[in-house]
Write an enzyme that holds these catalytic residues in place. Structure first.
Site, PDB file in Angstrom:
ATOM      1  N   SER A 142       0.874  -1.177   0.000  1.00  9.40           N
ATOM      2  CA  SER A 142       0.000   0.000   0.000  1.00  9.40           C
ATOM      3  C   SER A 142       0.908   1.222   0.000  1.00  9.40           C
ATOM      4  CB  SER A 142      -0.839  -0.022   1.286  1.00  9.40           C
ATOM      5  OG  SER A 142      -1.435   1.228   1.532  1.00  9.40           O
ATOM      6  N   TYR A 155      -2.172  -1.493  10.377  1.00 12.93           N
ATOM      7  CA  TYR A 155      -2.122  -1.581   8.910  1.00 12.93           C
ATOM      8  C   TYR A 155      -0.786  -1.043   8.392  1.00 12.93           C
ATOM      9  CZ  TYR A 155      -4.052  -1.251   4.123  1.00 12.93           C
ATOM     10  OH  TYR A 155      -4.302  -1.400   2.774  1.00 12.93           O
TER      11      TYR A 155
HETATM   12  P1  NAD Z   1     -11.841  -6.221  -0.169  1.00 10.51           P
HETATM   13  O1  NAD Z   1     -12.469  -6.138   1.176  1.00 10.51           O
HETATM   14  O2  NAD Z   1     -12.632  -5.811  -1.362  1.00 10.51           O
HETATM   15  O3  NAD Z   1     -11.308  -7.717  -0.430  1.00 10.51           O
HETATM   16  C1  NAD Z   1     -10.549  -8.397   0.523  1.00 10.51           C
HETATM   17  C2  NAD Z   1     -10.778  -9.887   0.354  1.00 10.51           C
HETATM   18  O4  NAD Z   1      -9.930 -10.563   1.286  1.00 10.51           O
HETATM   19  C3  NAD Z   1     -12.207 -10.327   0.663  1.00 10.51           C
HETATM   20  O5  NAD Z   1     -12.707 -11.169  -0.392  1.00 10.51           O
HETATM   21  C4  NAD Z   1     -12.090 -11.083   1.973  1.00 10.51           C
HETATM   22  O6  NAD Z   1     -13.025 -12.149   2.119  1.00 10.51           O
HETATM   23  C5  NAD Z   1     -10.659 -11.612   1.868  1.00 10.51           C
HETATM   24  N1  NAD Z   1     -10.091 -11.944   3.180  1.00 10.51           N
HETATM   25  C6  NAD Z   1     -10.117 -11.205   4.316  1.00 10.51           C
HETATM   26  N2  NAD Z   1      -9.512 -11.868   5.313  1.00 10.51           N
HETATM   27  C7  NAD Z   1      -9.080 -13.048   4.795  1.00 10.51           C
HETATM   28  C8  NAD Z   1      -8.376 -14.148   5.329  1.00 10.51           C
HETATM   29  N3  NAD Z   1      -8.002 -14.198   6.621  1.00 10.51           N
HETATM   30  N4  NAD Z   1      -8.094 -15.185   4.506  1.00 10.51           N
HETATM   31  C9  NAD Z   1      -8.468 -15.163   3.210  1.00 10.51           C
HETATM   32  N5  NAD Z   1      -9.144 -14.145   2.648  1.00 10.51           N
HETATM   33  C10 NAD Z   1      -9.445 -13.095   3.443  1.00 10.51           C
HETATM   34  O7  NAD Z   1     -10.494  -5.371  -0.046  1.00 10.51           O
HETATM   35  P2  NAD Z   1      -9.500  -4.747  -1.145  1.00 10.51           P
HETATM   36  O8  NAD Z   1      -9.603  -3.278  -1.026  1.00 10.51           O
HETATM   37  O9  NAD Z   1      -9.650  -5.387  -2.457  1.00 10.51           O
HETATM   38  O10 NAD Z   1      -8.097  -5.152  -0.481  1.00 10.51           O
HETATM   39  C11 NAD Z   1      -7.244  -6.138  -1.019  1.00 10.51           C
HETATM   40  C12 NAD Z   1      -5.817  -5.833  -0.578  1.00 10.51           C
HETATM   41  O11 NAD Z   1      -5.413  -4.559  -1.110  1.00 10.51           O
HETATM   42  C13 NAD Z   1      -5.615  -5.744   0.935  1.00 10.51           C
HETATM   43  O12 NAD Z   1      -4.382  -6.344   1.296  1.00 10.51           O
HETATM   44  C14 NAD Z   1      -5.555  -4.252   1.184  1.00 10.51           C
HETATM   45  O13 NAD Z   1      -4.836  -3.920   2.332  1.00 10.51           O
HETATM   46  C15 NAD Z   1      -4.841  -3.790  -0.076  1.00 10.51           C
HETATM   47  N6  NAD Z   1      -5.005  -2.382  -0.387  1.00 10.51           N
HETATM   48  C16 NAD Z   1      -6.240  -1.854  -0.576  1.00 10.51           C
HETATM   49  C17 NAD Z   1      -6.358  -0.507  -0.868  1.00 10.51           C
HETATM   50  C18 NAD Z   1      -7.693   0.145  -1.085  1.00 10.51           C
HETATM   51  O14 NAD Z   1      -7.743   1.376  -1.099  1.00 10.51           O
HETATM   52  N7  NAD Z   1      -8.780  -0.609  -1.277  1.00 10.51           N
HETATM   53  C19 NAD Z   1      -5.215   0.305  -0.954  1.00 10.51           C
HETATM   54  C20 NAD Z   1      -3.974  -0.275  -0.747  1.00 10.51           C
HETATM   55  C21 NAD Z   1      -3.862  -1.622  -0.470  1.00 10.51           C
END
Ligand code: NAD
Length: 260
Positions: A142, A155
């Protein structure tokens, strides 16, 4: 077809960024395993991918914090497709709170999902990649791998930690043909972000509109969210790169929020 017949595992691919990556990989011929806590959504995603791209897809029930479930899920993929070429350790959640109110249990849960998840999935796929002499591992970092924000102690700590783990695996795996890199997105409008908007508004005493415009996008150069498609494109770039020249790197895609 940059990933023709490659065996790819994407954790957290039932939703958001991981789901977009799974689609993009399949559109380039990759076989994708949707490894997620949410089994129903993972199955739906795998069915959609098979129907849309005609490539193979598997739904894997996996809690990335469980060594047993990670090992069993990776074994299932290896038995179906003969190995693992690409791992995207992407599963993640967000819990916001100031440090003095941050429950220790929440802190441990955050570190477990983000850090144990990356460690366990890497540990499970590496022997298969080493056996083939090739492989590409991607961690979903991130901007918070490089920058801090209030309310996000666990985080920010976990996302910084991923850089260290990626660099160690890059050094260990480099000699065996395996590369490891980190993608660092800015804010992407997914369920993970939608959930924090009202939480941050309450905690910071500002409106939800201000959370979006000031806290999330205030430091971008154009006030734009990064999209799931943007991040999927970066993932494809790393996964489909023809050589191992890119190893131990991190790439920020954040509309200029953070520059280095
Ligand atoms: P999201 O909530 O849309 O998807 C996350 C997925 O992870 C979900 O399907 C959930 O069921 C799954 N999950 C959660 N805990 C789990 C576990 N213990 N085992 C297996 N699966 C699990 O979120 P997103 O925004 O797509 O985030 C995905 C990644 O991107 C994360 O690592 C997040 O930190 C990172 N990220 C997101 C953003 C943002 O702005 N959305 C920015 C930077 C980084």
């Amino acid at each position: 077809m940059k990933l023709k017949d490659k065996s790819c595992i994407v954790t957290g691919a039932a939703s958001g960024i991981g789901n977009a990556i799974a689609h993009r990989f399949a559109s380039e011929g990759g076989k994708v395993a949707i490894a997620d806590l949410n089994q129903d959504a993972a199955q739906k995603a795998a069915d959609e991918i098979k129907a849309k791209y005609g490539t193979d897809a598997l739904a894997i029930a996996m809690d990335v914090t469980s060594e047993q479930q990670v090992d069993a899920g990776v074994a299932q993929v290896v038995s179906a497709w003969g190995g693992v070429d690409v791992l995207v350790s992407n599963a993640g959640i967000q819990i916001v709170n100031p440090v003095e109110n941050y429950a220790f249990a929440d802190w441990k849960k955050m570190l477990a999902i983000h850090l144990d998840g990356a460690f366990l999935t890497s540990k499970a796929v590496l022997p298969h990649m080493y056996a083939k002499g090739s492989g590409s591992i991607l961690f979903m970092g991130s901007v918070h791998s490089k920058e801090a924000s209030p309310l996000k102690s666990a985080y920010v700590t976990a996302k910084h930690g991923l850089l260290g783990l990626a660099r160690v695996i890059a050094k260990e795996g480099g000699k065996k043909g395996v590369r490891t890199n980190v993608i660092c997105p800015g804010f992407v409008r997914t369920p993970l972000v939608d959930k924090q908007i009202p939480e941050q508004a309450k905690e910071l005493g500002i409106s939800e509109d201000e959370v979006v415009k000031k806290v999330m996008l205030g430091q971008t150069v154009d006030g734009e969210f990064t999209t799931v498609e943007d991040i999927a494109e970066v993932a494809l770039f790393f996964a489909g790169f023809e050589t191992n020249a890119l190893n131990g790197q991190s790439l920020i895609a954040s509309h200029g929020w953070f520059m280095e």
